[in-house]
Write a protein that holds these residues in place. Sequence first.
Motif, PDB file in Angstrom:
ATOM      1  N   GLY A 111      16.368  -1.962  35.424  1.00  0.00           N
ATOM      2  CA  GLY A 111      15.172  -1.907  36.236  1.00  0.00           C
ATOM      3  C   GLY A 111      14.052  -2.739  35.659  1.00  0.00           C
ATOM      4  N   ALA A 112      13.894  -2.695  34.317  1.00  0.00           N
ATOM      5  CA  ALA A 112      12.842  -3.466  33.673  1.00  0.00           C
ATOM      6  C   ALA A 112      13.056  -4.952  33.871  1.00  0.00           C
ATOM      7  N   ILE A 113      14.306  -5.403  33.727  1.00  0.00           N
ATOM      8  CA  ILE A 113      14.593  -6.820  33.901  1.00  0.00           C
ATOM      9  C   ILE A 113      14.318  -7.246  35.330  1.00  0.00           C
ATOM     10  N   GLU A 114      14.611  -6.383  36.279  1.00  0.00           N
ATOM     11  CA  GLU A 114      14.373  -6.729  37.675  1.00  0.00           C
ATOM     12  C   GLU A 114      12.884  -6.915  37.971  1.00  0.00           C
ATOM     13  N   GLU A 115      12.026  -6.324  37.138  1.00  0.00           N
ATOM     14  CA  GLU A 115      10.596  -6.449  37.355  1.00  0.00           C
ATOM     15  C   GLU A 115      10.029  -7.719  36.730  1.00  0.00           C
ATOM     16  N   VAL A 116      10.846  -8.486  36.028  1.00  0.00           N
ATOM     17  CA  VAL A 116      10.403  -9.766  35.490  1.00  0.00           C
ATOM     18  C   VAL A 116      10.353 -10.779  36.629  1.00  0.00           C
ATOM     19  N   PRO A 117       9.302 -11.636  36.687  1.00  0.00           N
ATOM     20  CA  PRO A 117       9.239 -12.626  37.766  1.00  0.00           C
ATOM     21  C   PRO A 117      10.506 -13.470  37.847  1.00  0.00           C
ATOM     22  N   ALA A 118      10.890 -13.832  39.065  1.00  0.00           N
ATOM     23  CA  ALA A 118      12.150 -14.549  39.277  1.00  0.00           C
ATOM     24  C   ALA A 118      12.200 -15.864  38.518  1.00  0.00           C
ATOM     25  N   THR A 175      -2.624  -8.062  26.820  1.00  0.00           N
ATOM     26  CA  THR A 175      -2.791  -7.231  25.625  1.00  0.00           C
ATOM     27  C   THR A 175      -2.770  -5.749  25.984  1.00  0.00           C
ATOM     28  N   GLU A 176      -3.234  -5.425  27.190  1.00  0.00           N
ATOM     29  CA  GLU A 176      -3.346  -4.011  27.573  1.00  0.00           C
ATOM     30  C   GLU A 176      -1.986  -3.343  27.733  1.00  0.00           C
ATOM     31  N   ARG A 177      -0.929  -4.113  27.996  1.00  0.00           N
ATOM     32  CA  ARG A 177       0.418  -3.540  28.140  1.00  0.00           C
ATOM     33  C   ARG A 177       1.408  -4.451  27.419  1.00  0.00           C
ATOM     34  N   LEU A 178       1.035  -4.822  26.192  1.00  0.00           N
ATOM     35  CA  LEU A 178       1.751  -5.881  25.491  1.00  0.00           C
ATOM     36  C   LEU A 178       3.180  -5.495  25.136  1.00  0.00           C
ATOM     37  N   ASP A 179       3.382  -4.340  24.560  1.00  0.00           N
ATOM     38  CA  ASP A 179       4.739  -3.966  24.155  1.00  0.00           C
ATOM     39  C   ASP A 179       5.683  -3.892  25.351  1.00  0.00           C
ATOM     40  N   GLU A 180       5.186  -3.394  26.455  1.00  0.00           N
ATOM     41  CA  GLU A 180       6.009  -3.291  27.665  1.00  0.00           C
ATOM     42  C   GLU A 180       6.389  -4.676  28.175  1.00  0.00           C
ATOM     43  N   GLY A 181       5.410  -5.563  28.299  1.00  0.00           N
ATOM     44  CA  GLY A 181       5.702  -6.904  28.798  1.00  0.00           C
ATOM     45  C   GLY A 181       6.586  -7.695  27.860  1.00  0.00           C
ATOM     46  N   LEU A 182       6.311  -7.609  26.563  1.00  0.00           N
ATOM     47  CA  LEU A 182       7.120  -8.337  25.586  1.00  0.00           C
ATOM     48  C   LEU A 182       8.560  -7.849  25.603  1.00  0.00           C
ATOM     49  N   GLY A 183       8.749  -6.546  25.702  1.00  0.00           N
ATOM     50  CA  GLY A 183      10.102  -6.011  25.758  1.00  0.00           C
ATOM     51  C   GLY A 183      10.884  -6.534  26.950  1.00  0.00           C
ATOM     52  N   ARG A 184      10.221  -6.676  28.075  1.00  0.00           N
ATOM     53  CA  ARG A 184      10.913  -7.143  29.276  1.00  0.00           C
ATOM     54  C   ARG A 184      11.450  -8.561  29.109  1.00  0.00           C
ATOM     55  N   ILE A 185      10.640  -9.450  28.536  1.00  0.00           N
ATOM     56  CA  ILE A 185      11.140 -10.828  28.443  1.00  0.00           C
ATOM     57  C   ILE A 185      12.124 -10.995  27.284  1.00  0.00           C
TER      58      ILE A 185
END
Length: 288
Positions: free
Chosen positions: A3-10, A196-206
């Motif tokens: 699910g997390a990967i699917e939320e990464v921009p195409a 920066t406000e959601r850095l760990d979440e965004g970094l984990g996704r990519i």
Amino acid sequence: MHGAIEEVPANVREVASRVQTLFFIHVPKTAGTYLTRVALRRVLAVLPAPRRRRLARLARVLRFGPAAPPRGTVYTCAHAVCAAKTLGIAPYHRAWTQTCAGYPELRSSLVFAVVRNPFDLLLSMYRYGFPYRRPRPDKPKAALDAIGFPFTSFADFVRAYCDRDYPWMIAPHHRFLFFQLFDDEGRCVPHVLLRTERLDEGLGRILRLFGVEPVVSSDRVNPSAPPGEPDYRSFYTDELRRLVEEKCRRELQAFGYSFVGPDERVMIDPRHVRYNPHTDQMTLETDA
């Protein structure tokens, strides 16, 4: 994870499917120390400055051969700009004095950077003494120490930054806080921007697109505020808020920020933003 990967921009998923490495462009005061010393420390490869780069690459080839980096390696070079043409930044300054435009790793990687709410970013810059310099006996820099830090309060700092006629030390930074992310034609070089406000979440996704898990820590590295300090909003008067809303209107609009915080996005697809660091012209896809 799916699910997390699917939320990464195409477009990010597409680039990740055909490259092996990532390239981190470090905008000062956007959690770069945390990323390089903690979150990415297992996969980070710091590239040498241009003047040492050719010798370093030659030595690597002669000693080890042109070995491919492991998938998920993250390249970075300190505080570099994406424009190849000179931006007129004094060489004694500690940021934005080199370009990453000529690095082949930039062209062959998924490129990312981190942005921060301009209201919060300005407070962090003031506390750290950036881009000026509070004299430091342990790290003397004669030219910067001679200038010193010409602000006696946060209000003085904000008023100076928002005054278009103030002789700010770094002119491109005075015009646009995130100028370093754009090339000579105005294209935003990173494929994706994290917050920066959601850095760990965004970094984990990519990173998970590359089979890598970031190191996550609740301990801040090089914090700009002591623990328990009120957030940035408490440092703004109505006057200072209005000044920043006007001066940083383009940054706020381009990256989805306001005084109260960011919009709901964890990461930003920056293809809709064009900014020329030489002419100070910005357009958004929504402007058409």
